[in-house]
Structure formats: structure tokens, C-alpha cells
Design a protein around this motif. Structure first.
Motif, short mmCIF file in Angstrom:
data_model
loop_
_atom_site.label_atom_id
_atom_site.label_comp_id
_atom_site.label_asym_id
_atom_site.label_seq_id
_atom_site.Cartn_x
_atom_site.Cartn_y
_atom_site.Cartn_z
N ALA A 1 0.55 5.18 0.65
CA ALA A 1 -0.07 6.29 1.03
C ALA A 1 0.60 7.62 0.75
CB ALA A 1 -0.69 6.19 2.85
N GLY A 2 1.03 8.37 1.72
CA GLY A 2 1.67 9.39 1.43
C GLY A 2 3.38 9.46 0.95
N GLY A 3 3.62 8.17 0.95
CA GLY A 3 4.94 7.61 0.30
C GLY A 3 6.33 8.01 0.95
N GLN A 4 6.23 8.82 1.93
CA GLN A 4 7.22 9.39 2.73
C GLN A 4 8.13 8.49 3.59
OE1 GLN A 4 7.40 13.10 1.97
NE2 GLN A 4 6.13 11.89 0.28
N LEU B 1 7.76 4.85 2.41
CA LEU B 1 7.69 4.06 1.53
C LEU B 1 8.66 4.04 0.38
CD1 LEU B 1 6.87 1.17 0.55
CD2 LEU B 1 4.84 2.06 -0.67
N ILE C 1 0.71 -1.33 -0.09
CA ILE C 1 0.06 -0.13 0.11
C ILE C 1 1.07 1.29 -0.13
CG2 ILE C 1 -1.74 1.44 1.50
CD1 ILE C 1 -2.80 -1.37 2.41
N THR D 1 0.80 10.86 5.93
CA THR D 1 -0.60 10.76 6.23
C THR D 1 -0.21 10.06 7.81
OG1 THR D 1 -0.60 8.35 5.71
CG2 THR D 1 -1.32 10.16 4.21
N GLU E 1 6.64 10.16 16.50
CA GLU E 1 5.80 10.85 17.47
C GLU E 1 4.50 10.35 17.59
OE1 GLU E 1 7.60 12.22 15.13
OE2 GLU E 1 8.96 13.64 15.96
#
Ligand SMILES: Cc1cc2nc3c(=O)[nH]c(=O)nc-3n(C[C@H](O)[C@H](O)[C@H](O)COP(=O)(O)OP(=O)(O)OC[C@H]3O[C@@H](n4cnc5c(N)ncnc54)[C@H](O)[C@@H]3O)c2cc1C
Ligand code: FES
Ligand code: FES
Lengths: 285, 162
Positions: A32-35, A37, A30, A111, A124
Motif C-alpha cells: 500500500a503506502g510502503g512505509q 513494508l 500487498i 495509508t 496510534e
């Protein structure tokens, strides 16, 4: 530093995602934001043959108020949470933590669901969710189920999320009357992953602390609840003696490690200093 | 891995111009801009989100060009440093960076300017500390940052008519 080749799917419903996950198994990932992955794919630490981009699932995005709790869709971006008046009012701990998560361009994409599913030990949000008693909503072929955040994070990058499941939302109880939150972390550069950090939530009545939940991050494989230090503050006001007692109790709660950024001894020192900071902040209001 | 990889079509508006190409899904946005569209103002440094050299604007928000697939910008509006420069919206920043010597080798400069554009839109009167925090995700290995903060502060003051 280029990802290996993959096919790309952009479904528009949770059911379609579940269908693709069951068809392709662990060959599929999956996005999502890719930050988190994208860096791992660029470095080829991960090489899925199918990337399932969930950014078309508009229903998974947004913050809503539902009685005593807030619901944050998995696809809600960090920037939206950072700027949300609802979050600031009902979950101030989350609002306090947001500016410390990476940098503006990354918060524009990253995300909530991605941060929780990723379960980075230095992140965090997982610690904040544990301190607040939040629940994670996970959807699979059998429907949706909810897991307490404290049970969700199981080990280093290991969560309760099963194969073929998708994280769909987070539910956070709204802050109750008389409760306060505090947050602090130490990082080498603003926005970097922390070397040590803590989320704190407690009832504060005329300076007296009760029901304290101190949860540390970047000191173990998962968020670590400091049960002894929290218990040491029960019914106490915040002064030099109670702070020293909580700091001493912390030795039973956490056993930090050495890494590239700092030694275990320095981490323990940071944890004690951060404990003092958040307790003082809670008392000051 | 033996599976066949299908090329897919991306259509977007880049710096005001409609473009359309067939690409591999794995192509990052910044590689697409540089290699397919020859917009080489966006730089590629670390390719894992740390340096900020690849910063571009997608649908009004800055993003890391190395952490977004080009195909994810399909149907969107992309602005690069070339677009910002051509439109004149950053002429004052360019002038201030030049005068204060805030660009030395220039590798970081496009990313820093793209980030600054967004910061000044959200917060037209940033303190020096706020400038440093907003730019915390942009590495510069030459200037030591002081000149960059000076140049941005100058522009913020000028824009509010000071
Ligand atoms: C330079 C840099 C600094 C950073 N600093 C910090 C920091 O200080 N603190 C911090 O917390 N984070 C930091 N991050 C990470 C950032 O916050 C990411 O946004 C976040 O960790 C992952 O969210 P994402 O949406 O980008 O997820 P993605 O990268 O898209 O996905 C991450 C993982 O979660 C899975 N996943 C995503 N969404 C779902 C879902 N809904 N259901 C099931 N699985 C899912 C993916 O398959 C993948 O394995 C940093 C990132 C960078 C590049
Ligand atoms: S190349 Fe994208 S952040 Fe460094
Ligand atoms: S001017 Fe050389 S990296 Fe910034």
C-alpha cells in the motif's frame, strides 16, 4: 540494505488482487503506502517473490459520509485524513492523532489500511479505532465481512486478516452529541513511534464523565482497553480524587514491558500521567 | 528463490525531462535517480525511512525515495534537489543556508531543503516550533538544527516581504 528480487503486479480491481493472492499464497505481499513494508523488505525481514501494488485501486481511496458513520477507504493516505474537514467534525479523535503519526513525507504515502493491517503495537490509529468502536471491512473470495476493531487486533502484529483477504475499508461511528475525545502520547522525537500513548472517548455532561473508553498503545502487543480505569470514572467529575482512583485502577488494566526506549516502571508512570492529561482535557472540553 | 525476475519499463518526467528505462522491480526510487540517472543530490542514509536524506517530490508531494519503488513513479512527475536548484525556486533558501552556515557536511541538506519547500508552500509563516515539527523526520548530525531553523525563518520572513 536492498530488498531481494521480486516480481511486481499492479492490479486495478479487488477481484484481481484476490486472484493473485490465491494463486501465489504467502509468496505474495500487498504493497500500500510502503512505509512499513519497504523498510522490512530493505532489511530483508520480509522477502516476497511477488509484490502486489494496490495503489491502482482508486475505489479504495477516499472518505465518505454514510448516515451515522464515516467510511474511510483502505488506501486513503494519512495526509488526506489529517486535512479532512469531515474527519475533524465527525471523528475528532482521529484528527487529533494524525500529526503524531510519523513525519510529513511519510504521511504523504502511508495509508489507513496499511496502518491497521500492520497492527504495530505502538501505532496510534488501532487504539483510536478501538476507542471509537470502529469496524474493519475485510474482503475475501466469499465477499466482504466486518469485524469490530476490538476483535481485529489479536496479538503482536497478529490480526483477524486471513490469507487471501484484503482490508478494504474502515467504518467509524460519527461522534454522538455530548461526547468528547482526547489524545496524548509521549515519544522521544515528534513523529516517532510512542513510548506510551492513549486515546480517550467519553460522554461529558456538565463535567460528569460516563461511558469512558480509555485505550492505550505501546504498552502491550495490541491496543489495550483500560476497562477498570474507565469504569472508575463512571458518573464521576474530574478532580484529584477521581483521577487518583482511575490511576490506581490502571494497575489492573495494563502490564507494561521493558524495552530499549524505557523501563516498565517508567511506562506505567507515563500511562498514569497521560490518564491525568486526557481526563483533564475531556473535562475542559 | 529461482523464479525469473522480469525487468519492467518506467517512463516519467524527471526535473522537466522525459526519461524511460528498463529496471528491476526492486529498485528504489532514490537508487534509480542516483544510479540510473546520475542525479546524486538525493542522498541515501538509513534506507528505512528514518533520516530523510532521500526526500524527493513525486506528483507534487515529498516522499521518502528509499520507501518507494522506482516503478511506482511510472507515469509521474519527479522533482529532485537538482530540479529545484536549476529552476531557481530555492535560490533564497540556498543563500540563507550558506550565510547562516546551516549546511556543514551537507549530507542532510537536499532532504531538508525539499521538506522546507513543501512546508513553506503549505504554511508560509511557520513558527520556530512548526519548522521543527515539519522537519522532525530529517536528521542532521552536524548543525544542531538551530542554524537550519534560523535560515528557514529568515527566508519565510523575506518571502512575505518583511
Ligand atoms: C520513520 C517512520 C516513522 C513512523 N512512525 C509512525 C508512527 O509514529 N505511528 C504510526 O502509526 N506509524 C508510523 N509509521 C508507519 C506509517 O504510518 C505506515 O504508513 C503504516 O504503518 C503502514 O501503512 P502503509 O500504507 O505504508 O502500509 P505498507 O507498508 O504498504 O504495508 C504494511 C503491511 O500491511 C499490509 N497491507 C497494507 N495494506 C493492506 C490492505 N489494504 N489489506 C491487507 N493488507 C495490507 C502489507 O502487506 C504490509 O504487510 C512510521 C514509518 C516510518 C518509516
Ligand atoms: S535514506 Fe530514506 S529516510 Fe533515510
Ligand atoms: S550538515 Fe551534516 S548532517 Fe546536516
Amino acid at each position: 540494505m536492498k530488498p531481494s528480487a521480486f516480481n511486481y503486479a499492479k492490479p486495478s480491481s479487488v477481484d484481481e488482487v484476490l486472484g493473485l493472492l490465491s494463486e501465489h499464497g504467502d509468496e505474495a505481499t500487498i504493497l500500500a503506502g510502503g512505509q512499513s513494508l519497504m523498510p522490512t523488505m530493505n532489511m530483508r525481514l520480509s522477502a516476497p517473490s511477488l509484490v502486489i501494488d494496490i495503489n491502482g485501486l482508486v475505489d479504495l481511496s477516499g472518505i465518505s459520509s454514510d448516515g451515522d458513520s464515516l467510511r474511510i477507504g483502505a488506501l486513503t493516505r494519512h495526509v488526506e485524513i489529517e486535512n479532512s474537514p469531515e474527519i475533524a467534525k465527525h471523528a475528532p479523535l482521529i484528527a487529533m492523532a494524525m500529526p503524531s503519526i510519523a513525519h510529513p513525507a511519510i504521511r504523504n504515502r502511508g495509508t489507513m489500511g496499511g496502518s491497521v493491517a500492520m497492527a504495530d503495537p505502538a501505532a496510534e490509529l488501532p487504539a483510536c479505532l478501538c476507542a471509537l468502536g470502529a469496524e474493519i471491512e475485510i474482503t475475501g473470495s466469499g465477499g466482504a465481512r466486518k469485524v469490530a476493531a476490538t476483535d481485529f487486533f489479536r496479538g503482536l502484529y497478529d490480526t483477524d486478516l486471513g490469507d487471501g483477504e484484503i482490508l478494504t475499508a474502515i467504518e467509524i461511528p460519527k461522534i454522538s452529541a455530548g461526547y468528547r475525545s482526547a489524545f496524548d502520547e509521549l515519544a522521544r522525537r515528534h513523529g516517532d513511534y510512542a513510548m506510551c500513548g492513549v486515546a480517550a472517548h467519553a460522554k461529558v455532561d456538565g463535567g460528569t464523565i460516563s461511558d469512558l473508553r480509555l485505550v492505550f498503545f505501546a504498552v502491550g502487543g495490541t491496543p489495550v482497553a483500560a476497562a477498570s480505569a474507565s469504569a472508575a470514572m463512571e458518573g464521576q467529575s474530574v478532580d484529584d480524587n477521581s483521577i487518583a482512583a482511575a490511576q490506581a485502577a490502571l494497575e489492573e488494566d495494563i502490564s507494561p514491558f521493558d524495552d530499549l526506549h524505557c523501563s516498565a516502571t517508567l511506562r506505567m508512570h507515563y500511562a498514569k500521567e497521560l490518564t491525568k492529561h486526557v481526563l483533564t482535557t475531556l473535562a475542559a472540553g | 528463490m529461482t523464479q525469473a525476475i522480469e525487468q519492467i519499463q518506467i517512463s516519467a518526467i524527471v526535473n522537466g525531462e522525459k526519461i524511460s528505462r528498463m529496471i528491476e522491480p526492486r529498485l528504489s526510487l532514490v537508487d534509480f535517480l542516483r544510479n540510473e540517472l546520475e542525479l546524486t543530490g538525493s542522498h541515501v542514509g538509513c534506507e528505512h525511512g528514518v533520516c530523510g536524506a532521500c526526500t524527493v517530490r513525486v506528483n507534487g508531494e515529498i516522499v521518502r525515495g528509499c520507501l518507494m519503488l522506482a516503478i511506482q513513479a511510472d507515469g509521474g512527475e519527479i522533482v529532485t534537489i537538482e530540479g529545484e536548484s536549476d529552476s531557481g525556486e530555492i535560490a533564497d533558501l540556498q543563500k540563507a543556508f550558506h550565510e547562516r552556515n546551516a549546511a556543514q557536511c551537507g549530507f542532510c541538506t537536499p532532504g531538508i531543503i525539499m521538506t522546507t519547500t513543501e512546508m513553506l508552500k503549505n504554511n508560509p509563516e511557520p513558527s520556530r516550533m512548526e519548522i521543527r515539527e515539519y522537519l522532525s523526520g530529517n536528521y542532521c548530525r552536524c548543525t544542531g538544527y538551530e542554524a537550519i531553523v534560523d535560515a528557514i525563518e529568515t527566508v519565510a520572513t523575506e518571502r512575505k516581504g518583511g
